[in-house]
Design a protein around this motif. Sequence first.
Motif, short mmCIF file in Angstrom:
data_model
loop_
_atom_site.label_atom_id
_atom_site.label_comp_id
_atom_site.label_asym_id
_atom_site.label_seq_id
_atom_site.Cartn_x
_atom_site.Cartn_y
_atom_site.Cartn_z
N GLY A 1 0.83 -1.21 0.00
CA GLY A 1 0.00 0.00 0.00
C GLY A 1 0.86 1.25 0.00
O GLY A 1 2.03 1.20 -0.36
N TRP A 2 0.28 2.35 0.43
CA TRP A 2 1.01 3.63 0.45
C TRP A 2 1.81 3.74 1.74
O TRP A 2 1.29 3.52 2.83
N ALA B 1 -5.31 5.41 9.02
CA ALA B 1 -5.52 3.95 8.99
C ALA B 1 -4.90 3.32 7.74
O ALA B 1 -4.50 2.17 7.74
N ALA B 2 -4.82 4.12 6.65
CA ALA B 2 -4.38 3.57 5.36
C ALA B 2 -2.89 3.74 5.10
O ALA B 2 -2.27 2.91 4.43
N LEU B 3 -2.29 4.83 5.57
CA LEU B 3 -0.87 5.09 5.27
C LEU B 3 0.01 4.30 6.23
O LEU B 3 -0.25 4.24 7.43
N GLU B 4 1.10 3.73 5.70
CA GLU B 4 2.03 2.97 6.54
C GLU B 4 3.21 3.85 6.95
O GLU B 4 3.66 4.70 6.18
N LEU B 5 3.73 3.58 8.15
CA LEU B 5 4.98 4.19 8.58
C LEU B 5 6.13 3.38 7.99
O LEU B 5 5.93 2.34 7.35
N ARG B 6 7.36 3.82 8.23
CA ARG B 6 8.53 3.11 7.65
C ARG B 6 8.58 1.64 8.07
O ARG B 6 9.07 0.79 7.35
N SER C 1 0.53 0.68 10.21
CA SER C 1 -0.31 1.84 9.89
C SER C 1 0.05 3.02 10.80
O SER C 1 0.43 2.82 11.97
N ALA C 2 -0.06 4.23 10.27
CA ALA C 2 0.21 5.43 11.07
C ALA C 2 -0.67 5.46 12.32
O ALA C 2 -0.32 6.09 13.33
N LEU C 3 -1.78 4.74 12.27
CA LEU C 3 -2.70 4.67 13.40
C LEU C 3 -2.03 4.10 14.65
O LEU C 3 -2.49 4.33 15.77
N SER C 4 -0.93 3.36 14.46
CA SER C 4 -0.26 2.72 15.60
C SER C 4 0.54 3.73 16.42
O SER C 4 1.05 3.41 17.48
N ASP C 5 0.67 4.98 15.91
CA ASP C 5 1.52 5.97 16.56
C ASP C 5 0.77 7.31 16.59
O ASP C 5 0.61 7.97 15.56
N LEU C 6 0.28 7.69 17.78
CA LEU C 6 -0.55 8.89 17.85
C LEU C 6 0.22 10.16 17.49
O LEU C 6 -0.36 11.12 16.98
N GLN D 1 -11.13 -1.63 15.17
CA GLN D 1 -11.32 -2.72 14.19
C GLN D 1 -10.36 -2.64 13.00
O GLN D 1 -10.50 -3.39 12.05
N VAL D 2 -9.39 -1.70 13.05
CA VAL D 2 -8.44 -1.60 11.93
C VAL D 2 -7.33 -2.63 12.14
O VAL D 2 -6.67 -2.64 13.17
N LYS D 3 -7.13 -3.50 11.16
CA LYS D 3 -6.16 -4.59 11.31
C LYS D 3 -4.72 -4.08 11.27
O LYS D 3 -4.40 -3.12 10.58
N THR D 4 -3.84 -4.77 12.02
CA THR D 4 -2.41 -4.46 11.97
C THR D 4 -1.83 -5.06 10.68
O THR D 4 -2.52 -5.79 9.96
N ALA D 5 -0.54 -4.78 10.43
CA ALA D 5 0.10 -5.24 9.18
C ALA D 5 0.03 -6.77 9.05
O ALA D 5 -0.16 -7.30 7.96
N SER D 6 0.18 -7.48 10.17
CA SER D 6 0.16 -8.96 10.12
C SER D 6 -1.24 -9.48 9.79
O SER D 6 -1.39 -10.60 9.30
N GLY D 7 -2.26 -8.65 10.09
CA GLY D 7 -3.63 -9.09 9.86
C GLY D 7 -4.18 -9.93 11.00
O GLY D 7 -5.36 -10.28 11.01
N TYR D 8 -3.32 -10.24 12.00
CA TYR D 8 -3.79 -11.10 13.10
C TYR D 8 -4.37 -10.31 14.26
O TYR D 8 -5.12 -10.83 15.08
N ARG D 9 -3.96 -9.05 14.36
CA ARG D 9 -4.46 -8.25 15.49
C ARG D 9 -5.13 -7.00 14.92
O ARG D 9 -5.13 -6.78 13.72
N THR D 10 -5.67 -6.18 15.83
CA THR D 10 -6.21 -4.89 15.38
C THR D 10 -5.57 -3.80 16.22
O THR D 10 -5.09 -4.06 17.34
#
Length: 330
Positions: free
Chosen positions: A66-67, A114-119, A123-128, A174-183
């Motif tokens: 993704g982006w 939720a859509a943009l990834e950090l390095r 997802s950027a959502l993981s870091d406020l 409900q936004v999934k993490t990169a692994s898809g196993y967690r949110t």
Amino acid sequence: MSDFGPATGVGSLPGTDAREAAKTATGSFEDFPFLPELPARGPGADMIGRTAGLLVELYARVEPSGWRLGDRPGRDTRRARSWLGEDLDALEEFTQEYAGPLKVQAVGPWTLAAALELRNGESALSDLGACRDLAASLTEGLRLHLAETQRRIPGARLVLQLDEPSLTAVLRGQVKTASGYRTHRAVDRQLVESTLRDVLGVHADGPVVVHSCAPDVPFALLRRAGAAAVSFDFSLLTERDDDVIGEAVEAGTRLFAGVVPGTDTALSDPAGSVMGVRTLWRRLGLRPGLLAESVTVTPACGLAGASPAYARQALTHCVRAARSLADNPE
């Protein structure tokens, strides 16, 4: 003078031809055109890439997942900006002498986070902190985009639409993490609201609509954040939503009711398409005369997945359905 017209599009249209799309968007809605988006052109024309191209001092590139945010503008950023420029050129051509409301769309801060990834690929959502930087960069980018659109179409009264289809998932964790196993953890509602309020504040001169075609749109939160209108898929409403919708209408919030299906289907007569809106009105005990003042008719969602012929038909149908509401509010 109303800030809104009786009917408009959501944003995306099928095809790859900017002039054809601008002609459709302005020809269908003489009193509330919009700046079309053409995701079929590829990465950078999709809604996330297009908004990533607006960011100031933050850049994103396409990865297989993704982006992803990076350090410097690359080919993907340039492509996104070039397409947006092409779309504005086309819209400018078809809105000579236009005076009235005109809608432009961008992705809101929480769906973007939720859509943009950090390095690290998360997802950027993981870091406020990253969410905060993203919202600030988006706000500045929107300010420049609105100013540029206004310069090109001086008679337009700009309406800004922020697309937030992931908002409910962000609020509910409900936004999934990169692994898809967690949110990712749910974001605090007050933080979600205050961030939205800051971004919506960029358009102090005009109204902001927040659009989501996901279920359970948080109407009350959006209203508190300063949204002048909420755009939603009408078919996803349940009677549970009655109270918040009634409160919203009474507080002067406009409803962008998505009543025309977004993909090819046989359309009912225009009056049939807004029958649900009339029924809702009766159920809420609202004055029929308020209908035309409170509702803008739109497709249920973007039309990128429709055939070009159906997309044109759906937009025309929105105009006729809105006329039916105005003529026969009962």
